[in-house]
Design an enzyme around this catalytic site. Structure first.
Site, PDB file in Angstrom:
ATOM      1  N   GLU A   1     -23.787  33.913  20.691  1.00 52.18           N
ATOM      2  CA  GLU A   1     -22.916  33.482  19.587  1.00 52.18           C
ATOM      3  C   GLU A   1     -21.478  33.961  19.768  1.00 52.18           C
ATOM      4  O   GLU A   1     -20.812  34.368  18.813  1.00 52.18           O
ATOM      5  CB  GLU A   1     -23.499  33.950  18.243  1.00 52.18           C
ATOM      6  CG  GLU A   1     -24.847  33.294  17.955  1.00 52.18           C
ATOM      7  CD  GLU A   1     -25.399  33.607  16.578  1.00 52.18           C
ATOM      8  OE1 GLU A   1     -24.936  34.579  15.956  1.00 52.18           O
ATOM      9  OE2 GLU A   1     -26.303  32.878  16.124  1.00 52.18           O
TER      10      GLU A   1
ATOM     11  N   GLU B   1     -32.160  30.282  19.903  1.00 47.76           N
ATOM     12  CA  GLU B   1     -32.474  31.055  18.697  1.00 47.76           C
ATOM     13  C   GLU B   1     -32.796  30.070  17.600  1.00 47.76           C
ATOM     14  O   GLU B   1     -31.993  29.176  17.308  1.00 47.76           O
ATOM     15  CB  GLU B   1     -31.300  31.958  18.310  1.00 47.76           C
ATOM     16  CG  GLU B   1     -31.638  32.957  17.211  1.00 47.76           C
ATOM     17  CD  GLU B   1     -30.512  33.970  17.041  1.00 47.76           C
ATOM     18  OE1 GLU B   1     -30.062  34.526  18.061  1.00 47.76           O
ATOM     19  OE2 GLU B   1     -30.078  34.186  15.895  1.00 47.76           O
TER      20      GLU B   1
END
Length: 779
Positions: free
Chosen positions: A403, A511
């Site tokens: 991220e 994820e």
């Protein structure tokens, strides 16, 4: 090469110790500790610390170890290898500064040959860890020497550190071709021999040649190989020998290194997904953080083995090391037990991320962290991960970041006037809109390509990925195009559109949430390689706020016990029959599967409305109260494939039947006793082995009482109480105490082995429940 583990005999002091680097410093009053060690979990939880790191402190800590080297080792190269020190470490030996590392997750290796003493003159190692910036992460980090330390001795003519790299060029059931690259030191003209042994210690292949340069590449042909896979994790051991043949008809082994390897091939196909050994398969993965509740970051291999076996039972076949390299023993276990691994390097590059200090998305955040060290250290840290882990057959992906492209955290782009990522809708509007003074997201492509190049320099056989939070932007900036495999976090809605736009780019859920539709996004789309659930196991930190000190996102709780949601996942993933029944008092709306109120018992007030769920991979199931049928439910009629019944409670036995499979729940009585169950009766007397003992509060019939929460006292002789964990992340009682409340009617006790043979006696007691005892043999 010989390796000695230096985990015993250390002394520890918290706080600045100004002269502790001196060899003659008096540390006799310091605390005696064994490694791995994490001082953070030895202290109480407090709101003065960060919610992101579990409300536990950091600080400065010092360690010292005195040890001796035999005179026979004089003339050899002597090295110290630290698997991980959190963080900003400095290391001395005999008063000489060796260096250190800011990052707490990658190994430190020092050549200490010029500084060590032999014979009767002792050596002293001093380590300083500076973790004063305790709010430097979005999850619990731990503090101190949280992984093992090794002393390595080798001849000057030897294999260089991390100097063996074995890859499978091709393999099928008939033959495999392995490439072995060996980097040597001071061994020109020596013979390099590799002998491959199978799991039964039978020789499977060998090759040898003369080293005419420091780097030598050889090929090994294996007939009828045993291929490594999650279902059959077959392993080989490659023994590498450096041999001096200068004397005719006489060989002298200068160095010998053993490398555990697996023979397997794999590929990511942009249209067909993931293939292992030529067979298509879906990656059924979970993300895991590195802590184990009351143990903090000082986790021993047996703890991970217990956790991995539980995940394996659910059908899981892959692990993502979120969001940093983990302890090396975890990768060994993944090799042995059959787990694919996404090995992840960083959560932060040169741009700082928000670290929540008083609850998730509660402002203001902290901005401490690895970003300030990334420009100077990223290459060394990334290379250290790849060099350490590249021989593991389990590792199939290198992840260079998690991220990093999170919207406005800190990167922005003029193409998007406003960006909202996962969980940040609560951000003030001025932090969600485009601000040209913030770092531009175009920079991420430049860094990504540099990081990919570093990985390929040390391993050109595995693809590089990153877990993208905002592929809507990263597909435009070139960040995603820099990757071999694009990992998407929670963006299943983009799969079809992005596959059509980038048909040659492999795609993976890096994820994901645990809902059925997110798994169907994998099974319904052949091109999606698989998914990694957030998360496999509850972890410390990243909490919503006090009194919670951790995340409830796991399939397993922080004590390693399966939650109801674990069996929901098993119903999607497992190849064996799954049938599990849970009940709880009904208060109207359906209760989420992660809620702790679900119980494996049938005990409520007479006439109360009860909710019963069945988690199964059967298509239908029928519920019974005693022998009275209560109805058939079908998965096709449920949006999440959870079978549900609302039942007025009455005393009896409730059961469910699906085909030949049955499961049942019984009423439980009042708590009246304690039962102990150990996962082993024997320990290795090495000061490192561990036993898991589960203390259960039971009724008169020996059934666990799931709502019992009495505080249990622990007494141990002959061993070490490492920690008590009940799985309740709202229990803020300090971990260091020798007692803890049960949760769900049970408590996990971690017992450390002694250093000498003998017996380990464990007694658990409570005033109203009496006591229970168990004795383990330490050999």
């Amino acid at each position: 090469m010989e390796t000695r583990i230096l985990n015993r005999g250390w002394r520890f002091a918290l706080g600045e110790q100004e002269h502790a680097w001196l060899k003659g410093y008096d540390d006799s009053e310091w605390q005696a500790v064994a490694l791995p060690h994490d001082w953070s979990v030895e202290h109480p939880f407090s709101t003065e610390y960060s919610s992101g790191t579990g409300y536990l402190p950091g600080g400065i800590g010092y360690y010292r170890l005195t040890f001796s080297l035999e005179e026979s080792l004089r003339g050899k190269i002597v090295e110290l290898l630290f698997d991980g020190i959190y963080n900003h470490s400095t290391v001395w030996i005999n008063g000489y500064t060796l260096g250190g590392r800011p990052y707490g997750y990658t190994p430190l290796r020092f050549d200490v040959t010029p500084f060590v003493c032999f014979g009767d003159v002792p050596n002293v190692i001093t380590v300083r860890a500076d973790h004063r910036e305790f709010a430097d992460s979005r999850w619990f980090t731990g503090s101190g020497i949280t992984r093992k330390v090794s002393l390595i001795t080798r001849n000057p003519a030897s294999v260089a550190p991390d100097g063996i790299f074995i890859t499978t060029l091709s393999a099928d059931e008939n033959e495999a071709s392995l490439r072995i690259h060996t980097r040597l030191e001071n061994a020109d003209g020596a013979t390099v021999r590799h002998i491959l042994f199978d799991a039964q210690n039978r020789e499977a292949a060998r090759t040898e040649s003369t080293a005419d340069k420091p780097d030598i590449t050889q090929t090994l042909i294996v007939r009828s190989p045993q291929l490594w896979s999650p279902d059959s994790p077959s392993l080989y051991t490659c023994v590498t020998q450096i041999i001096n043949t200068e004397i005719i008809n006489q060989e002298t082994v200068l160095d010998e290194v053993r490398t555990v390897v697996g023979v397997r091939t794999f590929r990511f196909d942009a249209r067909k997904g993931f293939f292992l050994n030529g067979v298509s398969m879906k990656i059924k993965g979970v993300c895991v953080h590195h802590d184990a509740g009351c143990l903090g970051a000082a986790v021993r291999p047996a703890v991970w083995r217990r956790r991995l076996l539980s995940l394996k039972e659910l059908g899981c076949n892959a692990i993502r090391t979120s969001h940093n390299p983990h302890m090396p023993e975890l990768y060994d276990l993944c090799d042995q037990l059959g787990f694919l691994v996404m090995d992840e390097a960083f959560d932060e590059w040169e741009g700082v991320k928000n670290k929540w200090r008083v609850g998730h998305n509660v402002y203001p955040p902290s901005h401490q962290g690895y970003a300030r060290d990334f420009p100077e250290w990223h290459e060394r840290d990334l290379a250290a991960m790849v060099l350490r882990d590249r021989n593991h057959p389990s590792v199939i992906l290198w992840s260079i970041g998690n991220e990093i492209d999170y919207p406005n955290d800190p990167y922005v782009h003029p193409l998007f006037e406003e960006m909202v990522g996962n969980n940040d809708a609560n951000k003030p509007r001025n932090e969600r809109i485009y601000d040209p003074t913030r770092p531009c997201a175009d920079r991420l492509e430049v860094i990504a390509r540099k990081l990919c190049g570093i990985v390929k320099r040390y391993d050109d056989t595995r693809p590089v990925t990153a877990a993208l939070a905002y592929p809507e932007l990263s597909n435009l900036t070139g960040f995603a195009a820099a990757l071999d495999v694009a990992g998407y976090n929670y963006k299943e809605n983009l799969y079809a559109e992005d596959h059509a736009r980038f048909p040659d780019r492999p795609l993976l859920g890096s994820e994901n949430g645990k809902e059925l539709q997110q798994w169907k996004a994998v099974t319904d789309n052949e091109y999606v390689a698989g998914q990694f659930l957030w998360t496999g196991i509850d972890f410390l930190g990243e909490t919503r706020g006090w009194p919670s000190h951790g995340s409830h996102a796991g399939l397993l709780d922080i004590a390693g016990f399966k939650k109801p949601i674990a069996y929901h996942r098993a119903a999607m993933w497992a190849d064996t029959p799954v049938l599990k029944l849970y009940a709880r008092r009904s208060f109207g709306a359906d209760t989420p599967l992660h809620h702790h109120g679900w119980m494996r018992s049938w005990s409520f007030p007479e006439g109360a409305s009860a909710e019963v769920i069945c988690l199964t991979n059967a298509e239908t199931a029928e519920l019974f109260l005693d022998d009275e049928p209560l109805g058939v439910r079908a998965k096709k009629d449920s949006l999440d494939e959870v079978l549900r019944w609302k039942v007025p409670y009455r005393f009896g036995r409730i059961s469910v039947r699906a085909g030949s499979q049955t499961d049942q729940l019984f009423p439980v009585g009042m708590p009246c006793g304690i039962r102990l169950q150990s996962d082993t009766g024997r320990l290795r007397a090495d000061g490192q082995d561990i036993a898991h003992i589960v203390a259960e509060i039971v009724d008169s019939k020996g059934m666990r009482v799931p709502n019992a929460e009495q505080s249990l006292n622990i007494e141990i002789s002959g061993g070490v109480l490492l920690g008590l964990e009940n799985g309740n992340l709202e229990d803020t009682q300090p971990y260091a105490l020798p007692y803890r409340r049960a949760f769900g009617g049970r408590l996990l006790i971690y017992i450390g082995a002694p250093e000498m043979p003998g017996s380990v006696h464990v007694r658990v007691w409570e005033d109203t429940l009496g006591s229970a005892e168990v004795t383990l043999l330490a050999e």
